[in-house]
Design a protein around this motif. Sequence first.
Motif, PDB file in Angstrom:
ATOM      1  N   LEU A 214      54.996  33.997  44.202  1.00 50.44           N
ATOM      2  CA  LEU A 214      55.025  35.125  45.133  1.00 50.44           C
ATOM      3  C   LEU A 214      56.034  34.877  46.247  1.00 50.44           C
ATOM      4  O   LEU A 214      56.745  35.795  46.660  1.00 50.44           O
ATOM      5  CB  LEU A 214      53.630  35.379  45.708  1.00 50.44           C
ATOM      6  N   ASP A 215      56.139  33.640  46.690  1.00 45.36           N
ATOM      7  CA  ASP A 215      57.092  33.301  47.743  1.00 45.36           C
ATOM      8  C   ASP A 215      58.515  33.657  47.313  1.00 45.36           C
ATOM      9  O   ASP A 215      59.266  34.268  48.070  1.00 45.36           O
ATOM     10  CB  ASP A 215      56.985  31.824  48.099  1.00 45.36           C
ATOM     11  N   ARG A 216      58.882  33.292  46.103  1.00 45.51           N
ATOM     12  CA  ARG A 216      60.241  33.600  45.605  1.00 45.51           C
ATOM     13  C   ARG A 216      60.478  35.102  45.515  1.00 45.51           C
ATOM     14  O   ARG A 216      61.569  35.580  45.822  1.00 45.51           O
ATOM     15  CB  ARG A 216      60.464  32.942  44.249  1.00 45.51           C
ATOM     16  N   LEU A 217      59.461  35.855  45.100  1.00 46.92           N
ATOM     17  CA  LEU A 217      59.605  37.307  45.001  1.00 46.92           C
ATOM     18  C   LEU A 217      59.782  37.952  46.371  1.00 46.92           C
ATOM     19  O   LEU A 217      60.582  38.869  46.535  1.00 46.92           O
ATOM     20  CB  LEU A 217      58.394  37.905  44.282  1.00 46.92           C
ATOM     21  N   ILE A 218      59.030  37.463  47.341  1.00 49.56           N
ATOM     22  CA  ILE A 218      59.172  37.994  48.708  1.00 49.56           C
ATOM     23  C   ILE A 218      60.550  37.644  49.252  1.00 49.56           C
ATOM     24  O   ILE A 218      61.233  38.490  49.823  1.00 49.56           O
ATOM     25  CB  ILE A 218      58.055  37.451  49.622  1.00 49.56           C
ATOM     26  N   GLU A 219      60.954  36.408  49.053  1.00 53.27           N
ATOM     27  CA  GLU A 219      62.261  35.987  49.563  1.00 53.27           C
ATOM     28  C   GLU A 219      63.389  36.791  48.924  1.00 53.27           C
ATOM     29  O   GLU A 219      64.288  37.264  49.609  1.00 53.27           O
ATOM     30  CB  GLU A 219      62.452  34.492  49.316  1.00 53.27           C
ATOM     31  N   SER A 220      63.340  36.964  47.620  1.00 58.67           N
ATOM     32  CA  SER A 220      64.409  37.718  46.960  1.00 58.67           C
ATOM     33  C   SER A 220      64.344  39.202  47.310  1.00 58.67           C
ATOM     34  O   SER A 220      65.375  39.855  47.444  1.00 58.67           O
ATOM     35  CB  SER A 220      64.375  37.521  45.444  1.00 58.67           C
ATOM     36  N   GLY A 221      63.144  39.728  47.513  1.00 58.42           N
ATOM     37  CA  GLY A 221      62.994  41.138  47.854  1.00 58.42           C
ATOM     38  C   GLY A 221      63.424  41.480  49.264  1.00 58.42           C
ATOM     39  O   GLY A 221      63.637  42.645  49.591  1.00 58.42           O
ATOM     40  N   THR A 222      63.537  40.458  50.112  1.00 61.32           N
ATOM     41  CA  THR A 222      63.961  40.683  51.502  1.00 61.32           C
ATOM     42  C   THR A 222      65.302  40.021  51.796  1.00 61.32           C
ATOM     43  O   THR A 222      65.653  39.820  52.951  1.00 61.32           O
ATOM     44  CB  THR A 222      62.903  40.141  52.489  1.00 61.32           C
ATOM     45  N   ASP A 223      66.039  39.689  50.747  1.00 63.59           N
ATOM     46  CA  ASP A 223      67.340  39.011  50.899  1.00 63.59           C
ATOM     47  C   ASP A 223      67.227  37.747  51.748  1.00 63.59           C
ATOM     48  O   ASP A 223      68.098  37.454  52.571  1.00 63.59           O
ATOM     49  CB  ASP A 223      68.388  39.953  51.488  1.00 63.59           C
ATOM     50  N   GLY A 224      66.122  37.020  51.564  1.00 65.91           N
ATOM     51  CA  GLY A 224      65.932  35.755  52.261  1.00 65.91           C
ATOM     52  C   GLY A 224      65.463  35.864  53.693  1.00 65.91           C
ATOM     53  O   GLY A 224      65.344  34.864  54.389  1.00 65.91           O
ATOM     54  N   LYS A 225      65.174  37.070  54.164  1.00 68.68           N
ATOM     55  CA  LYS A 225      64.759  37.256  55.555  1.00 68.68           C
ATOM     56  C   LYS A 225      63.286  36.943  55.773  1.00 68.68           C
ATOM     57  O   LYS A 225      62.864  36.683  56.889  1.00 68.68           O
ATOM     58  CB  LYS A 225      65.056  38.684  56.002  1.00 68.68           C
ATOM     59  N   GLU A 226      62.469  37.011  54.699  1.00 73.84           N
ATOM     60  CA  GLU A 226      61.038  36.747  54.814  1.00 73.84           C
ATOM     61  C   GLU A 226      60.606  35.833  53.677  1.00 73.84           C
ATOM     62  O   GLU A 226      61.237  35.784  52.624  1.00 73.84           O
ATOM     63  CB  GLU A 226      60.236  38.050  54.743  1.00 73.84           C
ATOM     64  N   THR A 227      59.507  35.122  53.923  1.00 69.12           N
ATOM     65  CA  THR A 227      58.897  34.288  52.891  1.00 69.12           C
ATOM     66  C   THR A 227      57.391  34.535  52.934  1.00 69.12           C
ATOM     67  O   THR A 227      56.898  35.269  53.800  1.00 69.12           O
ATOM     68  CB  THR A 227      59.168  32.785  53.123  1.00 69.12           C
ATOM     69  N   LEU A 228      56.681  33.913  52.047  1.00 69.38           N
ATOM     70  CA  LEU A 228      55.222  34.039  52.031  1.00 69.38           C
ATOM     71  C   LEU A 228      54.627  33.599  53.365  1.00 69.38           C
ATOM     72  O   LEU A 228      53.627  34.148  53.815  1.00 69.38           O
ATOM     73  CB  LEU A 228      54.643  33.216  50.877  1.00 69.38           C
ATOM     74  N   ASP A 229      55.259  32.644  54.023  1.00 69.71           N
ATOM     75  CA  ASP A 229      54.779  32.175  55.331  1.00 69.71           C
ATOM     76  C   ASP A 229      54.656  33.315  56.335  1.00 69.71           C
ATOM     77  O   ASP A 229      53.778  33.301  57.191  1.00 69.71           O
ATOM     78  CB  ASP A 229      55.710  31.106  55.902  1.00 69.71           C
ATOM     79  N   ASP A 230      55.531  34.306  56.239  1.00 75.04           N
ATOM     80  CA  ASP A 230      55.477  35.442  57.153  1.00 75.04           C
ATOM     81  C   ASP A 230      54.229  36.289  56.942  1.00 75.04           C
ATOM     82  O   ASP A 230      53.829  37.041  57.826  1.00 75.04           O
ATOM     83  CB  ASP A 230      56.722  36.317  56.999  1.00 75.04           C
ATOM     84  N   TYR A 231      53.618  36.178  55.782  1.00 71.28           N
ATOM     85  CA  TYR A 231      52.448  36.978  55.441  1.00 71.28           C
ATOM     86  C   TYR A 231      51.140  36.192  55.523  1.00 71.28           C
ATOM     87  O   TYR A 231      50.063  36.765  55.349  1.00 71.28           O
ATOM     88  CB  TYR A 231      52.611  37.574  54.035  1.00 71.28           C
TER      89      TYR A 231
END
Length: 63
Positions: free
Chosen positions: A2-19
């Motif tokens: 999920l972390d990789r999907l969030i990172e790729s979906g936000t162009d690296g601006k967010e990670t799972l840590d943000d959620y």
Amino acid sequence: MLDRLIESGTDGKETLDDYLPQLMKTPFIKGMGLPSSILESIDFVPKKAITAIEEKYLYSRAD
């Protein structure tokens, strides 16, 4: 995963840590998948990927 999907979906601006704060405050119901409030927050992640994550990590398995 999920972390990789969030990172790729936000162009690296967010990670799972943000959620994590939201995830920690959200009740999970066994066998129900990710709560709708989380899904709304990460609506840029493809539904197929979410389903795969839910099936792998959240749904009960018959042993």
